[in-house]
Design an enzyme around this catalytic site. Structure first.
Site, mmCIF file in Angstrom:
data_model
loop_
_atom_site.group_PDB
_atom_site.id
_atom_site.type_symbol
_atom_site.label_atom_id
_atom_site.label_comp_id
_atom_site.label_asym_id
_atom_site.label_seq_id
_atom_site.Cartn_x
_atom_site.Cartn_y
_atom_site.Cartn_z
ATOM 1 N N TRP A 155 -26.972 23.292 12.448
ATOM 2 C CA TRP A 155 -28.218 24.045 12.272
ATOM 3 C C TRP A 155 -28.028 25.538 12.500
ATOM 4 O O TRP A 155 -28.980 26.301 12.348
ATOM 5 C CB TRP A 155 -29.301 23.497 13.211
ATOM 6 C CG TRP A 155 -28.806 23.204 14.588
ATOM 7 C CD1 TRP A 155 -28.758 24.064 15.633
ATOM 8 C CD2 TRP A 155 -28.275 21.956 15.054
ATOM 9 N NE1 TRP A 155 -28.220 23.444 16.734
ATOM 10 C CE2 TRP A 155 -27.925 22.144 16.415
ATOM 11 C CE3 TRP A 155 -28.052 20.705 14.459
ATOM 12 C CZ2 TRP A 155 -27.363 21.122 17.191
ATOM 13 C CZ3 TRP A 155 -27.506 19.705 15.241
ATOM 14 C CH2 TRP A 155 -27.173 19.908 16.585
ATOM 15 N N GLU A 206 -34.678 21.536 15.893
ATOM 16 C CA GLU A 206 -35.359 21.862 17.152
ATOM 17 C C GLU A 206 -36.129 20.666 17.701
ATOM 18 O O GLU A 206 -36.183 20.460 18.922
ATOM 19 C CB GLU A 206 -36.303 23.052 16.953
ATOM 20 C CG GLU A 206 -35.581 24.379 16.708
ATOM 21 C CD GLU A 206 -34.636 24.752 17.839
ATOM 22 O OE1 GLU A 206 -34.914 24.403 19.000
ATOM 23 O OE2 GLU A 206 -33.615 25.402 17.559
ATOM 24 N N GLN A 231 -35.180 17.600 24.656
ATOM 25 C CA GLN A 231 -34.760 16.636 25.680
ATOM 26 C C GLN A 231 -33.586 15.781 25.222
ATOM 27 O O GLN A 231 -33.433 14.633 25.647
ATOM 28 C CB GLN A 231 -35.937 15.742 26.084
ATOM 29 C CG GLN A 231 -37.097 16.509 26.662
ATOM 30 C CD GLN A 231 -36.750 17.202 27.948
ATOM 31 O OE1 GLN A 231 -36.515 16.565 28.962
ATOM 32 N NE2 GLN A 231 -36.699 18.517 27.921
ATOM 33 N N THR A 232 -32.798 16.301 24.309
ATOM 34 C CA THR A 232 -31.701 15.522 23.751
ATOM 35 C C THR A 232 -30.500 16.435 23.568
ATOM 36 O O THR A 232 -30.631 17.546 23.056
ATOM 37 C CB THR A 232 -32.114 14.908 22.396
ATOM 38 O OG1 THR A 232 -33.358 14.247 22.546
ATOM 39 C CG2 THR A 232 -31.066 13.918 21.903
ATOM 40 N N LEU A 234 -32.908 7.391 18.939
ATOM 41 C CA LEU A 234 -32.915 8.778 19.422
ATOM 42 C C LEU A 234 -33.904 8.976 20.575
ATOM 43 O O LEU A 234 -33.772 9.922 21.350
ATOM 44 C CB LEU A 234 -33.250 9.719 18.259
ATOM 45 C CG LEU A 234 -32.916 11.198 18.404
ATOM 46 C CD1 LEU A 234 -31.460 11.414 18.790
ATOM 47 C CD2 LEU A 234 -33.218 11.946 17.103
ATOM 48 N N GLY A 235 -34.887 8.091 20.679
ATOM 49 C CA GLY A 235 -35.829 8.176 21.792
ATOM 50 C C GLY A 235 -36.980 9.145 21.556
ATOM 51 O O GLY A 235 -37.006 9.863 20.551
ATOM 52 N N CYS A 250 -23.229 28.291 31.989
ATOM 53 C CA CYS A 250 -24.138 28.291 33.147
ATOM 54 C C CYS A 250 -24.736 26.895 33.292
ATOM 55 O O CYS A 250 -25.940 26.687 33.240
ATOM 56 C CB CYS A 250 -25.237 29.336 32.935
ATOM 57 S SG CYS A 250 -26.218 29.685 34.406
#
Length: 383
Positions: free
Chosen positions: A39, A52, A57-58, A95-96, A209
């Site tokens: 992407w 996006e 959360q993945t 994928l949830g 980070c």
DNA sequence: AACCCGGGGAC
DNA sequence: GTCCCAGGGTT
């Protein structure tokens, strides 16, 4: 690690000179160290939007294959809008957070019907689409529409918490209120620089980070980072502890129509809520002091209105969701009497094992299907 | 503000 | 085992 002092609600303003330095160093770092991701090779709003949503959360590595398959199956917004929801959920299977797929589908239909099939370019129109919040809209605007907008996802929150030594719990809404202006302050005005910067900000959080063992030695912001200066990079960000998750025992019926064991009953879950719109083997929670076979028979009577014979236990499957854990106790069952009614579901369907692959199932249910397919003898173990 | 919503990867 | 991930929606 509890802070003895109250969380800092105000931040030292960043000078224009520092902001400029942070932008330059981060973008230079990204150009040298950023991963090549699918992407990042496109600026088509539809493709960026899809990425996006999938990335909510993945993690990146989980998304890549789904992203390619989804775009191949639904190459345009209108093709997605015109597809049945079942097809969309089948592509999303595994994928949830399936509300993402349902909202993506709804949004595609809204774009088809209200925006002539063209992804909107006004920020207010974008953030109004279902499944698109402030941060996702900011990412799409920056990455596909050349309209610089701040973003604030998990990566950015962690980076900013360390950069400014923000010790307020990272999950809280008040912390986001501190961080949004910071993300906006750091963002370059130039659209191309903003594209680089927001990509870089997330990349920094994802690869350098990191939550555990941040690699400060190769961080472009090391000289400015307040956490690093105070050796707090291991303590920040502060996180509130999660409550222990409950566990449920679920009785599940592999319910055959007759002794030939060709056709099995599956149920379409309600549209909203957990696993909404996915198919499953019927069943439900065991009540206190109830045996598992009794639980299966009761659930099938309550939810489908038929009498069954509960036979041998086929398997046990443990599965963890975010907020609870389940053990599926799977029983071989035979239809006895009554007319199946979808009382607790949207629909019921008798299907063969081969036909099941056309339906979208939750992960734990697919493990039952895999077992049935790999071990045909299991279909013949009725007591 | 609190709760709901999956599955997998890193440790 | 724990924690969190390119969050958003609902109440």
């Amino acid at each position: 690690m509890k802070s003895p002092s109250p969380p800092n609600k105000t931040l030292t303003p960043l000078s224009a000179k520092v902001v400029q330095s942070l932008r330059q160093s981060l973008i230079a770092w990204f150009k040298a160290n950023g991963r090549s991701l699918p992407w990042r090779e496109t600026r088509q709003p539809y493709a960026v939007w899809l990425s996006e949503i999938m990335l909510q959360q993945t993690q990146v590595n989980t998304v890549v294959d789904y992203y390619h398959r989804f775009l191949a199956r639904f190459p345009s917004i209108v093709s997605l809008a015109d597809a049945p929801q079942a097809d969309v959920l089948k592509q999303w299977e595994g994928l949830g957070y399936y509300s993402r797929a349902r909202n993506l589908h709804k949004a595609a239909q809204l774009i088809r019907d209200r925006h002539h099939g063209v992804f909107p370019t006004q920020f207010d129109d974008i953030v109004a689409l279902p499944g698109i919040g402030q941060s996702t809209a900011g990412a799409i605007a920056t990455f596909a529409l050349m309209q610089p907008r701040p973003i604030l996802d998990g990566n950015v929150k962690r980076v900013l918490a360390r950069l400014m030594a923000i010790d307020a719990p990272i999950q809280e809404a008040t912390t986001a209120k501190i961080m949004w202006p910071l993300s906006a302050r750091l963002l370059p005005d130039d659209p191309e620089a903003a594209w680089q910067f927001n990509q870089a900000l997330m990349e920094l959080g994802a690869t350098c980070c990191t939550l555990k063992n941040p690699d400060c030695s190769r961080c472009p912001w090391q000289k400015t980072c307040q956490a690093y200066a105070r050796n707090l990079q291991g303590e920040l960000p502060v996180s509130v502890k999660r409550k222990p998750v409950p566990h449920h025992d679920i009785g599940v019926a592999v319910l055959w129509k007759d002794e030939t064991r060709q056709q099995c009953l599956i149920a379409l879950r309600p549209q909203d809520g957990l696993l909404g719109g996915l198919w499953e083997f019927p069943g439900g929670k065991r009540e206190a002091d109830e045996t598992l076979p009794a639980c299966v028979a009761r659930e099938i009577m309550e939810e489908i209105g038929i009498e069954i014979a509960v036979g041998a236990k086929l398997t046990e499957i443990k599965h963890a969701y975010t907020h609870f854990k389940v053990t599926l106790h799977v029983y071989d069952c035979l239809y006895v009497s009554g007319i199946p009614q979808p009382k607790a579901s949207q629909a019921l369907q008798w299907v063969t094992l081969d036909e099941m692959s056309a339906y979208a199932f939750p992960k734990a249910n697919n493990r039952i299907i895999d077992l049935l397919k790999s071990n045909p003898a299991m279909q013949l173990t009725l007591c």
